[in-house]
Design a protein around this motif. Structure first.
Motif, PDB file in Angstrom:
ATOM      1  N   ALA A  25      -6.277  56.362 -12.861  1.00  0.00           N
ATOM      2  CA  ALA A  25      -7.190  55.265 -13.168  1.00  0.00           C
ATOM      3  C   ALA A  25      -7.852  54.642 -11.955  1.00  0.00           C
ATOM      4  O   ALA A  25      -9.138  54.424 -11.925  1.00  0.00           O
ATOM      5  N   VAL A  26      -7.032  54.526 -10.967  1.00  0.00           N
ATOM      6  CA  VAL A  26      -7.429  53.720  -9.767  1.00  0.00           C
ATOM      7  C   VAL A  26      -8.416  54.739  -8.978  1.00  0.00           C
ATOM      8  O   VAL A  26      -9.571  54.330  -8.656  1.00  0.00           O
ATOM      9  N   LEU A  27      -8.102  56.014  -9.067  1.00  0.00           N
ATOM     10  CA  LEU A  27      -8.601  56.907  -8.380  1.00  0.00           C
ATOM     11  C   LEU A  27     -10.434  56.776  -8.987  1.00  0.00           C
ATOM     12  O   LEU A  27     -11.188  57.108  -8.321  1.00  0.00           O
ATOM     13  N   LYS A  28     -10.304  57.151 -10.406  1.00  0.00           N
ATOM     14  CA  LYS A  28     -11.457  57.115 -11.306  1.00  0.00           C
ATOM     15  C   LYS A  28     -12.445  55.884 -10.861  1.00  0.00           C
ATOM     16  O   LYS A  28     -13.500  56.052 -10.766  1.00  0.00           O
ATOM     17  N   SER A  29     -11.686  54.702 -10.806  1.00  0.00           N
ATOM     18  CA  SER A  29     -12.464  53.542 -10.469  1.00  0.00           C
ATOM     19  C   SER A  29     -13.346  53.601  -9.141  1.00  0.00           C
ATOM     20  O   SER A  29     -14.271  53.141  -8.918  1.00  0.00           O
ATOM     21  N   PHE A  30     -12.296  53.801  -8.077  1.00  0.00           N
ATOM     22  CA  PHE A  30     -12.750  54.134  -6.912  1.00  0.00           C
ATOM     23  C   PHE A  30     -14.016  55.001  -6.869  1.00  0.00           C
ATOM     24  O   PHE A  30     -15.111  54.556  -6.030  1.00  0.00           O
ATOM     25  N   VAL A  31     -13.998  56.288  -7.280  1.00  0.00           N
ATOM     26  CA  VAL A  31     -15.023  57.163  -7.441  1.00  0.00           C
ATOM     27  C   VAL A  31     -16.309  56.431  -7.993  1.00  0.00           C
ATOM     28  O   VAL A  31     -17.387  56.715  -7.544  1.00  0.00           O
ATOM     29  N   THR A  32     -16.083  55.918  -9.233  1.00  0.00           N
ATOM     30  CA  THR A  32     -17.348  55.225 -10.031  1.00  0.00           C
ATOM     31  C   THR A  32     -17.787  54.003  -8.966  1.00  0.00           C
ATOM     32  O   THR A  32     -19.015  53.832  -8.947  1.00  0.00           O
ATOM     33  N   SER A  33     -16.841  53.314  -8.302  1.00  0.00           N
ATOM     34  CA  SER A  33     -17.441  52.199  -7.449  1.00  0.00           C
ATOM     35  C   SER A  33     -18.123  52.643  -6.239  1.00  0.00           C
ATOM     36  O   SER A  33     -19.056  52.048  -5.711  1.00  0.00           O
ATOM     37  N   LEU A  34     -17.976  54.118  -5.989  1.00  0.00           N
ATOM     38  CA  LEU A  34     -18.919  54.528  -4.717  1.00  0.00           C
ATOM     39  C   LEU A  34     -20.353  54.784  -5.359  1.00  0.00           C
ATOM     40  O   LEU A  34     -21.075  55.558  -4.618  1.00  0.00           O
ATOM     41  N   GLY A  35     -20.313  54.839  -6.651  1.00  0.00           N
ATOM     42  CA  GLY A  35     -22.046  55.097  -7.335  1.00  0.00           C
ATOM     43  C   GLY A  35     -21.717  56.116  -8.009  1.00  0.00           C
ATOM     44  O   GLY A  35     -22.898  56.873  -8.505  1.00  0.00           O
ATOM     45  N   THR A 258     -19.232  46.826 -11.190  1.00  0.00           N
ATOM     46  CA  THR A 258     -17.956  46.148 -11.788  1.00  0.00           C
ATOM     47  C   THR A 258     -16.617  46.764 -11.295  1.00  0.00           C
ATOM     48  O   THR A 258     -15.772  45.987 -10.850  1.00  0.00           O
ATOM     49  N   MET A 259     -16.663  48.082 -11.090  1.00  0.00           N
ATOM     50  CA  MET A 259     -15.619  48.607 -10.528  1.00  0.00           C
ATOM     51  C   MET A 259     -15.420  48.416  -9.043  1.00  0.00           C
ATOM     52  O   MET A 259     -14.125  48.146  -8.575  1.00  0.00           O
ATOM     53  N   LEU A 263     -12.068  46.950  -7.350  1.00  0.00           N
ATOM     54  CA  LEU A 263     -11.266  47.308  -6.301  1.00  0.00           C
ATOM     55  C   LEU A 263     -10.991  46.236  -5.145  1.00  0.00           C
ATOM     56  O   LEU A 263     -10.090  46.115  -4.587  1.00  0.00           O
ATOM     57  N   ILE A 264     -12.224  45.630  -4.884  1.00  0.00           N
ATOM     58  CA  ILE A 264     -11.938  44.278  -3.975  1.00  0.00           C
ATOM     59  C   ILE A 264     -10.960  43.348  -4.333  1.00  0.00           C
ATOM     60  O   ILE A 264     -10.309  42.866  -3.642  1.00  0.00           O
ATOM     61  N   LEU A 265     -10.914  43.009  -5.652  1.00  0.00           N
ATOM     62  CA  LEU A 265      -9.923  42.230  -6.115  1.00  0.00           C
ATOM     63  C   LEU A 265      -8.513  42.505  -6.060  1.00  0.00           C
ATOM     64  O   LEU A 265      -7.756  42.147  -5.207  1.00  0.00           O
ATOM     65  N   SER A 266      -8.368  43.823  -6.254  1.00  0.00           N
ATOM     66  CA  SER A 266      -7.165  44.555  -5.967  1.00  0.00           C
ATOM     67  C   SER A 266      -6.466  44.685  -4.535  1.00  0.00           C
ATOM     68  O   SER A 266      -5.521  44.275  -4.231  1.00  0.00           O
ATOM     69  N   LEU A 267      -7.448  45.251  -3.727  1.00  0.00           N
ATOM     70  CA  LEU A 267      -7.431  45.347  -2.429  1.00  0.00           C
ATOM     71  C   LEU A 267      -6.958  44.059  -1.745  1.00  0.00           C
ATOM     72  O   LEU A 267      -6.155  44.033  -1.053  1.00  0.00           O
ATOM     73  N   PHE A 268      -7.710  42.958  -2.143  1.00  0.00           N
ATOM     74  CA  PHE A 268      -7.286  41.842  -1.528  1.00  0.00           C
ATOM     75  C   PHE A 268      -5.926  41.057  -1.770  1.00  0.00           C
ATOM     76  O   PHE A 268      -5.245  40.710  -0.834  1.00  0.00           O
ATOM     77  N   SER A 269      -5.478  41.481  -3.006  1.00  0.00           N
ATOM     78  CA  SER A 269      -4.317  40.946  -3.407  1.00  0.00           C
ATOM     79  C   SER A 269      -3.303  41.641  -2.671  1.00  0.00           C
ATOM     80  O   SER A 269      -2.304  41.114  -2.258  1.00  0.00           O
ATOM     81  N   ILE A 270      -3.481  43.035  -2.337  1.00  0.00           N
ATOM     82  CA  ILE A 270      -2.397  43.811  -1.719  1.00  0.00           C
ATOM     83  C   ILE A 270      -2.378  43.375  -0.237  1.00  0.00           C
ATOM     84  O   ILE A 270      -1.237  43.342   0.220  1.00  0.00           O
TER      85      ILE A 270
END
Lengths: 292, 415
Positions: A25-35, A258-259, A263-270
């Motif tokens: 799911a994370v991978l999918k959001s990442f790919v989507t977030s790249l456009g 949105t994605m 990811l920015i939110l998740s990355l920042f948390s990590i």
């Protein structure tokens, strides 16, 4: 001591699940977030959505607000929890034992339970204002201060404290109980004050547990949706609510944006958790800490 | 050590192999079945099948209607109904993901849908058609093909991809006591009342469905439906048109509950404030809401339903069949059953949410009209004829998020 191979095997069911559902799911959001979202005809890959995220004043303001808010509420929970944990541990009698048992209860109750309880009790149409009006203490329910959806986010803070102070207490008391009392006795024998005892012996020993509790609470406070959605103030919108609203608004061409926010939110948390762990290592009680 | 590494690598790879396997298999799955050509064939094919209905999970009354009325009626035809409660956004995401994975057969047979979600589903080619009179005898009987709501759903041409099954219209519910029988039937009257009675009005903040509809209704009041409908679906274009409406909402703001600094988050919260007389006005997208709330003891006879003189927004709920539906014949039978007079007149009772049928005014059976008018007298709701006369269509679903965004920027966060 289990061997490495055994550990890997023991972890494999979790790992299998994690990779299958979470990681994909994370991978999918990442790919989507790249456009790359071909189903609506978006195929241009790049960092444009991250760029527009960092250029959006609303997003940045919401980010800053959420970070400060999460930091403040977590710090408060940890400080109060730390104080109470020491209080419990210092006096061992039947009363503190029962109190400790009760303190474990909120850890088990889900957040939404507390949210609903607060809405029922302290919103202006809740039980407490109605009771005060019936008893003649207050003229009308409109005089009761606004404690949910209020500009200071008191409702959210109360929810987090109610849930997280006990969590801090439980995790610290478990460490405190295993602590070798002889350290303290020796220190007292050598003339250490109460404060020196706390600062040089107890705190370094519980520091890793405290940092862990801080990270867990911070990650939750920073990324939680349902609590700020129900109890937050709309003018001071927190990041997860902002992102989810964008997600359900139904414009699929906005999904890459949105994605990327997600990811920015998740990355920042990590990254922030990593930073805290790093800091923990240099504090007294950390792996490199203690020595100057 | 080497062995350990190899093992680690193997363990790492296993899930990815499984993932790859999933993607590979789905391509070989059997091709989806086709929609039956007419109702008789559908009925024959559907015997013994199970039809899966994905409906809005949040409405208890509607779920009860499906379970207690529609399901037994279907059972008599030898068809089992499986109801899955889920939010439409989630359903749509599920269908989109299935399409992305190139899946030919899913598990959703009939789906509840409307507005912007229909726009998206149509754009992505998720829905099967044509669903029309030939296949659905009850649609032929009660719904005339020339109805605007059969042609367009929030400005999106329907093209026989969905069928109306429920009728919704925005209504105001006022407190008799607080308004003293003199209801604000226009935006101007509402503002006047707010100025003399500060702190007694509020509305649910968008993106809540009802709050968003209230704001659109205010736009219709201040600039008119046509202006908004003609505006281009861009932020700048809509801002230019609805500027007077945003000004109106800002003028109203200091006279709202808590000086408009905060708004209720959910309709449940607003209902409670209304029931406690903290606010004088509640809204709903269900014409009979005051009646259903009264029957559960939440509201009293003090709640009076009324409309704006210029009219209020109306829309329909629709049913659609996904392309990946496994039992299309049974899906057709279910849709036809939900449109039947028996099912629809049962749905008028308060325990099933008192939803008004999607029937055309000219084809409405008299017993249903009588029932509705009777409720208007008993429960202070508005008679059907008045509702139909004062109904304004929705604008394009694409414009709704833009309006919500503009409200947030220019009203909520304005100084």
């Amino acid at each position: 001591m289990p061997t490495k191979r055994k550990i890997i095997l023991l972890l494999s069911p979790f790992y299998l699940f994690f990779t299958l559902f979470f990681f994909s799911a994370v991978l999918k959001s990442f790919v989507t977030s790249l456009g790359y979202y071909p189903i609506v005809g978006l195929k241009k890959i790049g960092l444009q959505y991250y760029g527009s995220a960092f250029h959006s004043a609303t997003f940045l303001a919401s980010c800053e607000r959420t970070f400060l808010f999460a930091l403040f509420s977590t710090a408060m929970a940890c400080l109060v929890g730390l104080g109470l944990a020491f209080l419990f541990n210092g006096r061992k009698n039947n009363f503190t034992r029962i109190f400790f048992k009760i303190a474990q209860l909120p850890v088990m109750l889900p957040h939404i339970f507390i949210v609903l309880a607060l809405l029922q009790l302290i919103s202006q149409t809740g039980l407490i204002p109605s009771l005060l009006v019936h008893l003649g203490i207050m003229a009308s329910i409109n005089h009761f201060p606004l404690l949910v959806n209020d500009p200071l986010q008191i409702g959210i803070i109360l929810t987090y404290l109610w849930k997280e102070i006990p969590f801090v207490i439980v995790s610290l008391v478990l460490v405190l109980r295993q602590m070798d009392d002889r350290y303290k006795i020796v220190a007292v024998n050598l003339g250490a004050t109460k404060w020196q005892n706390f600062w040089h012996i107890s705190l370094p020993l519980i520091q890793p547990a405290l940092i862990n509790a801080f990270i867990i609470n911070f990650a939750f406070n920073f990324g939680s949706y349902e609590v700020p959605y129900l109890l937050g103030n709309q003018q001071r919108e927190l990041l997860p609510v902002y992102i989810y609203d964008l997600y359900v608004q139904g414009d699929l061409t906005q999904l890459p944006l949105t994605m990327s926010l997600n990811l920015i939110l998740s990355l920042f948390s990590i990254l922030f958790a990593g930073l805290l762990l790093k800091i923990g290592r240099f504090l007294p009680g950390g792996h490199t800490g203690g020595s100057k | 050590m080497r062995g350990g590494k190899r093992l680690k690598l193997l363990v790492l790879l296993v899930p990815l192999l499984i993932l790859g396997g999933c993607a590979g298999n789905s391509k070989d799955s059997q091709s989806a079945n086709k929609l039956p050509t007419n109702y008789q064939t559908a009925l024959k094919q559907a015997k013994g099948q199970t039809v899966t209905y994905y409906g809005f999970g949040g409405s208890d009354t509607q779920n009860r209607w499906i379970d207690q009325v529609v399901t037994p009626m279907m059972k008599k035809k030898g068809i089992t109904v499986k109801r899955v409660p889920m939010d439409i956004d989630t359903i749509l995401n599920k269908l989109t993901t299935e399409k992305e994975a190139n899946k030919k057969q899913g598990n959703i047979d009939v789906v509840w849908i409307n507005g912007e979600n229909f726009y998206n589903a149509k754009k992505l080619g998720l829905l099967d058609g044509p669903l029309n009179n030939k296949m659905l005898p009850n649609m032929k009987r009660y719904i005339s093909a020339s109805d605007p709501d059969v042609k367009r759903d929030m400005a999106t041409p329907i093209d026989q991809l969905e069928v109306p099954y429920g009728n919704a219209q925005f209504v105001m519910i006022g407190s008799k006591k607080m308004f003293n029988g003199n209801y604000p039937t226009s935006a101007a009257k509402l503002l006047d009342w707010a100025k003399t009675n500060p702190g007694k009005l509020t509305y649910v903040a968008p993106p809540d469905f009802t709050g968003s509809a209230f704001i659109r209704n205010i736009i219709y009041e201040t600039v008119g439906y046509q202006a908004l409908n003609d505006a281009p679906a861009t932020k700048a274009g809509i801002y230019k048109v609805i500027k007077p409406s945003l000004d109106y909402l800002n003028e109203l703001k200091p006279y709202l509950w808590e000086n408009g600094k905060t708004y209720p988050k959910t309709t449940a919260q607003m209902d409670k404030m209304f029931a406690d007389h903290q606010i004088a006005l509640d809204f709903s997208y269900n014409q009979m809401y005051a009646a259903t709330q009264k029957s559960t003891g939440q509201f009293t006879n003090d709640a009076q339903t009324f409309l704006f003189d210029k009219g209020t927004i109306g829309n329909y709920n629709y049913l659609a069949v996904p392309k990946t539906a496994p039992n299309k014949a049974a899906a057709i039978v279910l849709i036809n059953m939900m449109l039947s007079k028996k099912a629809q007149s049962e749905q008028l009772s308060l325990k099933y949410g008192a939803a008004i049928p999607p029937y055309s005014a000219s084809k409405m059976p008299p017993e249903i009209t009588d029932k509705l008018n009777d409720s208007a007298k008993k429960n202070n709701t508005v008679p059907v004829k008045t509702l139909a006369k004062k109904r304004i269509p929705e604008v394009s679903g694409k414009k709704i998020p833009i309006i919500e965004q503009l409200w947030k920027e220019h009203v909520l966060n304005a100084n």
